[in-house]
Design an enzyme around this catalytic site. Sequence first.
Site, short mmCIF file in Angstrom:
data_model
loop_
_atom_site.label_atom_id
_atom_site.label_comp_id
_atom_site.label_asym_id
_atom_site.label_seq_id
_atom_site.Cartn_x
_atom_site.Cartn_y
_atom_site.Cartn_z
CG ASP A 1 -0.38 0.36 2.50
OD1 ASP A 1 0.89 -0.86 2.46
OD2 ASP A 1 -1.64 0.09 3.24
CG LEU B 1 -6.20 -9.44 13.75
CD1 LEU B 1 -6.76 -10.35 14.48
CD2 LEU B 1 -5.99 -10.61 12.56
CG ASP C 1 -4.23 -1.81 8.17
OD1 ASP C 1 -4.31 -2.82 7.33
OD2 ASP C 1 -3.00 -1.09 8.98
C1 GLA Z 1 0.38 -2.50 8.30
C2 GLA Z 1 0.35 -1.09 7.87
C3 GLA Z 1 -0.57 -0.96 6.18
C4 GLA Z 1 0.28 -2.01 5.80
C5 GLA Z 1 0.35 -3.35 6.23
C6 GLA Z 1 1.42 -4.11 5.56
O1 GLA Z 1 -1.12 -2.97 8.57
O2 GLA Z 1 -1.12 -0.55 9.02
O3 GLA Z 1 -1.00 -0.14 5.92
O4 GLA Z 1 1.55 -1.17 4.88
O5 GLA Z 1 1.44 -3.30 7.31
O6 GLA Z 1 0.62 -3.78 4.08
#
Ligand code: GLA
Length: 392
Positions: free
Chosen positions: A45, A134, A181
């Site tokens: 992301d 999560l 997220d």
């Molecule tokens: C965490 C970060 C997300 C993403 C994931 C890995 O959850 O908050 O933005 O980078 O790690 O995919």
Amino acid sequence: MTTATDAAPHRRRVPAEDFRAVYATAPDGVWAAPGRVNLIGEHTDYNDGFVLPVALPHTTRAAVRRRDDGVLRLHSAQGDGAVTELRVDALTPGAVPGWARYPAGVVWALRDAGHPVGGADVHIDSEVPTGAGLSSSAALECALATAYDDLYALGLAPAALAVLAQRAENAFVGVPCGVMDQMAATCCAEGRALFLDTRDLTQRQVPLDVAAAGLRLLVLDTRVKHDLADGAYAGRRAGCERAAALLGVPALRDIAPAGLDAALRRLPDGELRSLVRHVVTEDARVQQVIALLDAGDLRGIGPVLTAGHASLRDDFRVSCPETDLAVRTAVAAGALGARMTGGGFGGSVLALVTEGDTERVGRAVSEAFAAAGHRAPRAFTAVPSAGARRLG
Ligand code: GLA
């Protein structure tokens, strides 16, 4: 297995009643935002790439009453009982400690973006496991962002709230996370996975009826706490940005799989090459999973998930002995595929299993953890659920 594979988490408390007990008045409403499990697309992301998260039935709920005197009061059922009292016009990045910085950061980000918001009394109650990969932080941010959107009649779209919540986490809390997220917490839909292009936030809701295919999404929380604020996540992100600059592209998303080998030859060191190889192949795996889901081949995504884990373990190096063991054991016990999910360095593993194998896979992982002297993992099955919403 240490816990039942509940589809819906057990709700013990009623946030509106607890709000009354804390503030001696009724809230204006209760809003909820979910945690998430990412099917595939990890550490893509912040490289403008693709992700495919699913919202969990586990939510963070915010009972909120608007105040017009500029005071923000924050209380959490998971906290120490104290009420944190802040002045909205005095909110400063880095100045609020503990869990309160997430909701305070949202109010700061809204004001900083020019939205006319003031204070509130807030009571938080969450069943999203913390430090388990999560997205409990995003659930907290987005529950409050959605409440503020309603209470201050801002009329912001779910994606706009997600971007503001991400800004709160980046600039107020100080965690350089991407937007996955928060987008999952606000934009996911029941029975769907969210296929998101993090460059322009275009999205598609992809039907994901796991149960109809006789399958389950088994989440195994290793209970190894990850902490995105430590330097490792920031270090990976900085490495990706350095590689993109060296390659002369805006982001690693711009390296096509066909151009990967040539790009790798242009990079000076093995560490950067590994980061780039993960991101480029991971974006391709998201596309591959989407093609399989569009073709109705849910079982077919299993090996792609497992390949994603190998890439996170060997190239991106964000797995840990516990997540590696959970993946290895789950696959050996009959899972169609498994991978760590979220930022890594601990947290949870997602396994795609046939319905009849769910208990057996969970038990095998528990036994392997006991034999290795690890803490007992927690397991539950994830049912694709809805994004942030008003409950009442
Ligand atoms: C965490 C970060 C997300 C993403 C994931 C890995 O959850 O908050 O933005 O980078 O790690 O995919």
